[in-house]
Motif scaffolding. Structure first.
Motif, short mmCIF file in Angstrom:
data_model
loop_
_atom_site.label_atom_id
_atom_site.label_comp_id
_atom_site.label_asym_id
_atom_site.label_seq_id
_atom_site.Cartn_x
_atom_site.Cartn_y
_atom_site.Cartn_z
N ARG A 34 17.67 -36.90 -6.35
CA ARG A 34 18.03 -37.01 -4.94
C ARG A 34 19.23 -36.10 -4.63
NH1 ARG A 34 17.05 -37.13 0.22
NH2 ARG A 34 18.20 -38.67 1.41
N PHE A 35 20.24 -36.13 -5.51
CA PHE A 35 21.42 -35.28 -5.37
C PHE A 35 20.99 -33.81 -5.29
CE2 PHE A 35 24.73 -32.63 -7.28
CZ PHE A 35 25.89 -33.06 -6.64
N SER A 36 20.10 -33.42 -6.20
CA SER A 36 19.63 -32.03 -6.25
C SER A 36 18.89 -31.64 -4.97
CB SER A 36 18.73 -31.81 -7.46
OG SER A 36 19.47 -32.03 -8.64
N SER A 37 18.10 -32.59 -4.44
CA SER A 37 17.37 -32.28 -3.20
C SER A 37 18.32 -32.15 -2.01
CB SER A 37 16.29 -33.32 -2.93
OG SER A 37 16.86 -34.55 -2.52
N ASN A 43 24.18 -25.34 -5.86
CA ASN A 43 25.36 -24.94 -6.60
C ASN A 43 26.03 -26.09 -7.36
OD1 ASN A 43 26.30 -26.26 -4.35
ND2 ASN A 43 27.02 -24.42 -3.34
N GLY A 44 25.34 -27.22 -7.46
CA GLY A 44 25.85 -28.33 -8.26
C GLY A 44 26.85 -29.23 -7.56
N HIS A 45 26.99 -29.08 -6.26
CA HIS A 45 27.85 -29.99 -5.50
C HIS A 45 27.30 -30.16 -4.08
CE1 HIS A 45 29.69 -26.01 -4.57
NE2 HIS A 45 29.74 -26.53 -3.36
N LEU A 46 27.78 -31.23 -3.43
CA LEU A 46 27.39 -31.51 -2.06
C LEU A 46 28.58 -31.31 -1.14
CD1 LEU A 46 25.32 -34.81 -2.53
CD2 LEU A 46 24.48 -32.45 -2.46
N THR A 47 28.29 -30.87 0.06
CA THR A 47 29.30 -30.73 1.10
C THR A 47 29.07 -31.81 2.16
OG1 THR A 47 27.94 -29.27 2.45
CG2 THR A 47 29.33 -28.21 0.75
N ARG A 48 29.98 -31.91 3.09
CA ARG A 48 29.80 -32.87 4.19
C ARG A 48 28.52 -32.56 4.97
NH1 ARG A 48 35.03 -33.14 3.09
NH2 ARG A 48 36.19 -35.04 3.56
N ASP A 49 28.23 -31.27 5.14
CA ASP A 49 27.00 -30.89 5.85
C ASP A 49 25.76 -31.40 5.13
OD1 ASP A 49 28.41 -29.59 7.85
OD2 ASP A 49 28.18 -27.60 6.96
N ALA A 72 37.40 -36.61 -2.39
CA ALA A 72 38.82 -36.83 -2.68
C ALA A 72 39.63 -36.13 -1.60
CB ALA A 72 39.15 -36.29 -4.06
N ASP A 73 40.86 -36.58 -1.41
CA ASP A 73 41.73 -35.95 -0.40
C ASP A 73 41.79 -34.45 -0.59
OD1 ASP A 73 42.35 -38.29 0.89
OD2 ASP A 73 44.18 -38.65 -0.25
N GLY A 74 41.57 -33.74 0.50
CA GLY A 74 41.66 -32.29 0.48
C GLY A 74 40.45 -31.58 -0.09
N GLU A 75 39.50 -32.31 -0.61
CA GLU A 75 38.30 -31.70 -1.20
C GLU A 75 37.21 -31.57 -0.14
OE1 GLU A 75 37.86 -30.59 -4.44
OE2 GLU A 75 40.00 -30.98 -4.65
N ASP A 76 36.40 -30.52 -0.26
CA ASP A 76 35.30 -30.36 0.68
C ASP A 76 33.95 -30.33 -0.02
OD1 ASP A 76 35.62 -27.93 -0.54
OD2 ASP A 76 35.66 -26.74 1.29
N GLN A 77 33.95 -30.72 -1.30
CA GLN A 77 32.69 -30.84 -2.04
C GLN A 77 32.82 -31.93 -3.09
OE1 GLN A 77 32.42 -26.77 -3.28
NE2 GLN A 77 33.49 -27.13 -5.19
N VAL A 78 31.66 -32.46 -3.50
CA VAL A 78 31.63 -33.51 -4.53
C VAL A 78 30.55 -33.15 -5.54
CG1 VAL A 78 30.06 -35.01 -3.22
CG2 VAL A 78 31.53 -36.00 -4.96
N ASN A 79 30.88 -33.31 -6.82
CA ASN A 79 29.88 -33.04 -7.86
C ASN A 79 29.07 -34.31 -8.13
OD1 ASN A 79 31.47 -34.69 -9.51
ND2 ASN A 79 32.37 -33.00 -10.63
N PHE A 80 28.10 -34.22 -9.04
CA PHE A 80 27.21 -35.35 -9.29
C PHE A 80 27.98 -36.57 -9.80
CE2 PHE A 80 24.19 -37.70 -12.07
CZ PHE A 80 23.41 -38.22 -11.05
#
Length: 193
Positions: A34-37, A43-49, A72-80
């Motif tokens: 699901r994360f990958s889709s 690129n191995g991470h998700l953005t708010r978009d 996390a604070d100040g981050e704009d992407q999250v990894n799996f």
């Protein structure tokens, strides 16, 4: 297994995520798929978009607050791994493990309450002010209730919860208000096994 998801995740990563989050091997591989889709940039991470493309979050009045919880604070992407840590807050507590190492489990009562508290504590000062409560209430009810009614609800809520007279709700006051609520189940999503 031979699935694409399990071939991209190393077995040791799956085992670490299992230990850290409480998800099963099959749940992790399914959620990785699901994360990958959702990872449109591959690129191995998700953005708010990426999250805002999820229809259920797009229509949820607290969608932005839920999406922000993944970052996390100040981050704009999250990894799996970060994605899984946040989802673990919604993993049901298994019967018989409710009191097992509650400080460590991401799906413990305390952890679920801290997560819920953070959705209201918009400025992250460890208190829910009247203004923060009003802002979240507005997100939830939209224009269906007048500002006067919302103010009355916020005032009454703070009056009932505030024990130290600071006109705000601390985490311990938040816990006390919810002590009789079955948070472990109300803040749970049934993930397929």
């Amino acid at each position: 297994m031979g699935s694409r998801a399990s071939s991209l995740l190393r077995e040791e990563e799956i085992e670490e995520i299992k230990r850290e989050t409480g998800f099963s091997h099959s749940q992790i591989t399914r959620l990785y798929s699901r994360f990958s889709s959702l990872d449109k940039g591959e690129n191995g991470h998700l953005t708010r978009d990426d999250f805002q493309r999820i229809p259920e979050l797009a229509i949820n009045p607290l969608g932005d607050r839920i999406i922000n919880a993944f970052f996390a604070d100040g981050e704009d992407q999250v990894n799996f791994r970060g994605f899984m840590r946040t989802l673990a807050h919604f993993l049901p507590v298994e019967e018989g493990t409710r009191n097992a190492s509650p400080r460590e489990a991401l799906n413990s009562r305390d952890s679920k309450l801290r997560f819920a508290f953070s959705l209201y504590d918009l400025d992250k000062d460890d208190k829910i002010s009247r203004e923060e409560l009003l802002q979240v209430l507005r997100m939830m009810v939209g224009v269906n209730i007048s500002d006067e009614q919302l103010g009355s609800i916020a005032d009454r809520t703070i009056q009932e919860a505030d024990q130290d007279g600071d006109h705000a709700i601390s985490f311990s006051e938040f816990q006390k208000v919810l002590e009789k609520v079955d948070v472990e189940q109300k803040m749970s999503i049934r993930f397929l096994h």
